[in-house]
Design a protein around this motif. Structure first.
Motif, short mmCIF file in Angstrom:
data_model
loop_
_atom_site.label_atom_id
_atom_site.label_comp_id
_atom_site.label_asym_id
_atom_site.label_seq_id
_atom_site.Cartn_x
_atom_site.Cartn_y
_atom_site.Cartn_z
N MET A 1 0.85 -1.20 0.00
CA MET A 1 0.00 0.00 0.00
C MET A 1 0.88 1.25 0.00
SD MET A 1 -2.88 1.13 2.80
CE MET A 1 -3.80 2.66 2.60
N GLU A 2 0.58 2.19 -0.86
CA GLU A 2 1.40 3.39 -0.98
C GLU A 2 0.91 4.49 -0.03
OE1 GLU A 2 2.88 6.56 -4.42
OE2 GLU A 2 1.50 4.93 -4.90
N PHE A 3 1.88 5.18 0.57
CA PHE A 3 1.56 6.29 1.47
C PHE A 3 1.49 7.56 0.63
CE2 PHE A 3 2.98 9.01 5.29
CZ PHE A 3 1.68 9.17 5.71
N THR A 4 0.33 7.80 0.04
CA THR A 4 0.15 8.92 -0.87
C THR A 4 0.05 10.24 -0.12
OG1 THR A 4 -2.25 8.73 -0.82
CG2 THR A 4 -1.08 7.40 -2.47
N ALA A 5 0.20 11.33 -0.86
CA ALA A 5 0.07 12.66 -0.27
C ALA A 5 -1.34 12.86 0.29
CB ALA A 5 0.39 13.72 -1.32
N GLU A 6 -2.32 12.30 -0.41
CA GLU A 6 -3.71 12.41 0.05
C GLU A 6 -3.91 11.66 1.37
OE1 GLU A 6 -8.23 11.17 -1.40
OE2 GLU A 6 -6.51 10.87 -2.73
N ALA A 7 -3.33 10.45 1.46
CA ALA A 7 -3.43 9.67 2.68
C ALA A 7 -2.73 10.37 3.84
CB ALA A 7 -2.85 8.27 2.47
N GLU A 8 -1.58 10.98 3.55
CA GLU A 8 -0.83 11.69 4.58
C GLU A 8 -1.62 12.90 5.09
OE1 GLU A 8 3.36 14.11 5.25
OE2 GLU A 8 3.06 12.91 3.44
N ALA A 9 -2.21 13.64 4.18
CA ALA A 9 -2.99 14.82 4.56
C ALA A 9 -4.18 14.42 5.43
CB ALA A 9 -3.46 15.56 3.32
N ARG A 10 -4.83 13.34 5.04
CA ARG A 10 -5.98 12.85 5.81
C ARG A 10 -5.56 12.39 7.21
NH1 ARG A 10 -7.35 9.43 2.40
NH2 ARG A 10 -6.76 7.48 3.39
N MET A 11 -4.41 11.72 7.28
CA MET A 11 -3.90 11.23 8.55
C MET A 11 -3.50 12.38 9.47
SD MET A 11 -0.76 10.85 10.23
CE MET A 11 0.44 10.79 8.93
N LEU A 12 -2.81 13.38 8.91
CA LEU A 12 -2.38 14.53 9.71
C LEU A 12 -3.58 15.29 10.26
CD1 LEU A 12 0.55 15.91 7.51
CD2 LEU A 12 0.74 14.77 9.72
N ALA A 13 -4.62 15.42 9.45
CA ALA A 13 -5.82 16.12 9.90
C ALA A 13 -6.51 15.34 11.02
CB ALA A 13 -6.78 16.31 8.73
N GLN A 14 -6.58 14.03 10.89
CA GLN A 14 -7.25 13.21 11.89
C GLN A 14 -6.53 13.26 13.24
OE1 GLN A 14 -7.59 9.06 10.93
NE2 GLN A 14 -9.16 8.71 12.48
N PHE A 15 -5.19 13.24 13.20
CA PHE A 15 -4.42 13.23 14.43
C PHE A 15 -4.03 14.63 14.90
CE2 PHE A 15 -3.99 8.89 12.99
CZ PHE A 15 -4.02 8.15 14.17
N GLY A 16 -4.46 15.65 14.18
CA GLY A 16 -4.19 17.02 14.60
C GLY A 16 -2.74 17.42 14.51
N LYS A 17 -2.03 16.91 13.50
CA LYS A 17 -0.61 17.22 13.33
C LYS A 17 -0.41 18.08 12.09
CE LYS A 17 0.48 14.48 16.76
NZ LYS A 17 1.00 15.00 18.04
N LYS A 18 0.64 18.91 12.11
CA LYS A 18 0.95 19.75 10.96
C LYS A 18 1.90 19.05 9.99
CE LYS A 18 0.27 24.18 13.33
NZ LYS A 18 0.90 25.47 13.71
N GLU A 19 2.80 18.24 10.53
CA GLU A 19 3.76 17.54 9.69
C GLU A 19 4.33 16.36 10.44
OE1 GLU A 19 6.87 20.29 8.81
OE2 GLU A 19 7.50 20.51 10.89
N LEU A 20 4.99 15.47 9.71
CA LEU A 20 5.63 14.31 10.32
C LEU A 20 7.07 14.64 10.69
CD1 LEU A 20 4.33 11.53 7.92
CD2 LEU A 20 3.65 11.88 10.31
N ARG A 21 7.55 14.05 11.76
CA ARG A 21 8.93 14.25 12.17
C ARG A 21 9.85 13.26 11.46
NH1 ARG A 21 7.93 14.72 18.73
NH2 ARG A 21 7.10 16.84 18.74
N THR A 22 11.16 13.51 11.59
CA THR A 22 12.15 12.64 10.98
C THR A 22 11.97 11.20 11.48
OG1 THR A 22 13.73 14.46 10.89
CG2 THR A 22 14.63 12.23 10.66
N GLY A 23 11.89 10.28 10.59
CA GLY A 23 11.73 8.88 10.97
C GLY A 23 10.30 8.41 10.94
#
Length: 248
Positions: A1-23
């Motif tokens: 399964m690919e971690f698409t930009a759309e999936a990342e945006a949806r995940m960040l919104a759900q968890f209330g995060k602005k961006e992912l950290r290193t790692g």
């Protein structure tokens, strides 16, 4: 399964995060790609987000082995507040509560299930897990496998064998810090000796400065330093009584 930009945006919104950290991104991508991984990330660096986000994206049920009931309880409450179906199965639950958890597991209603290593040996739970759709296994605080297994929690030592029978497709483990021998032991027990992908992030914090000063036995020296530095300090003493005296 690919971690698409759309999936990342949806995940960040759900968890209330602005961006992912290193790692974090790399670990999520590895899990979604079906690879076993061992993540060594500093405390407060977001290890939980890695598997929680992956669990949401993968679907099915993610099984999380955690060492502390209080930690499981806190994580369950936090996930439910985000609208994610989570439960725990441990020795503190009443029979009725255990029954509800098992029923939810059978029906596929649980996204994340937290268990203690000892709980995995519970026959009823294992039978239910064997029939469930398990997408991911997570061992949180993985250093406990090595450091606690030999001393007072032998269930950690048999964890790999028990979980192998469940045929969970992806295994991940997380810890904040572990020496090379501990990481090797974790690999032997959880990954059947097959090295997982190791994601190790530095614990260096650019916004925090550490320095150590030996003051001998003079409280006066510590007080002078505290006055001069005008910033947070930790003073180590040999006994509790000495600590209390120095604090006063």
């Amino acid at each position: 399964m690919e971690f698409t930009a759309e999936a990342e945006a949806r995940m960040l919104a759900q968890f209330g995060k602005k961006e992912l950290r290193t790692g974090q991104r790399q670990l999520i991508e590895l899990v979604l790609a079906g690879q076993n991984a061992l993540g060594v990330l500093p405390t407060g660096h977001g290890k939980s987000l890695c598997y929680q986000a992956a669990a949401e994206l993968l679907g099915g049920t993610t099984l999380v082995v955690s060492p502390l009931i209080a930690l499981m309880r806190d994580q369950c409450e936090a996930l439910r507040a985000l609208g994610i179906s989570a439960a725990r199965f441990d020795s503190t639950l009443e029979p009725e509560e255990r029954g509800r958890v098992l029923a939810d597991l059978r029906s596929g209603a649980l996204r994340i299930l937290f268990v203690a290593p000892e709980s995995v040996e519970n026959r009823e739970l294992r039978q239910t897990l064997a029939a469930a759709t398990l997408s991911l296994l997570v061992v949180d605080e993985a250093h406990c496998v090595s450091e606690w297994g030999d001393s007072f929690r032998p269930s950690y030592l048999s964890l790999g064998t028990v979980l192998e029978k469940l045929r969970i497709p992806i295994i991940t483990a997380f810890t904040a810090t572990a020496s090379p021998p501990v990481l090797q032991r974790v690999t032997e027990i959880l990954f059947a000796g097959q090295p997982p992908y190791l994601m190790k992030s530095t614990s260096d914090r650019q916004n925090i400065h550490y320095s150590v000063v030996y003051t001998g036995i003079k409280e006066k020296t510590a007080l002078q330093l505290a006055t001069q530095e005008q910033r947070p300090m930790i003073v180590f003493c040999g006994t509790r009584a000495k600590s209390e005296t120095t604090a006063r």
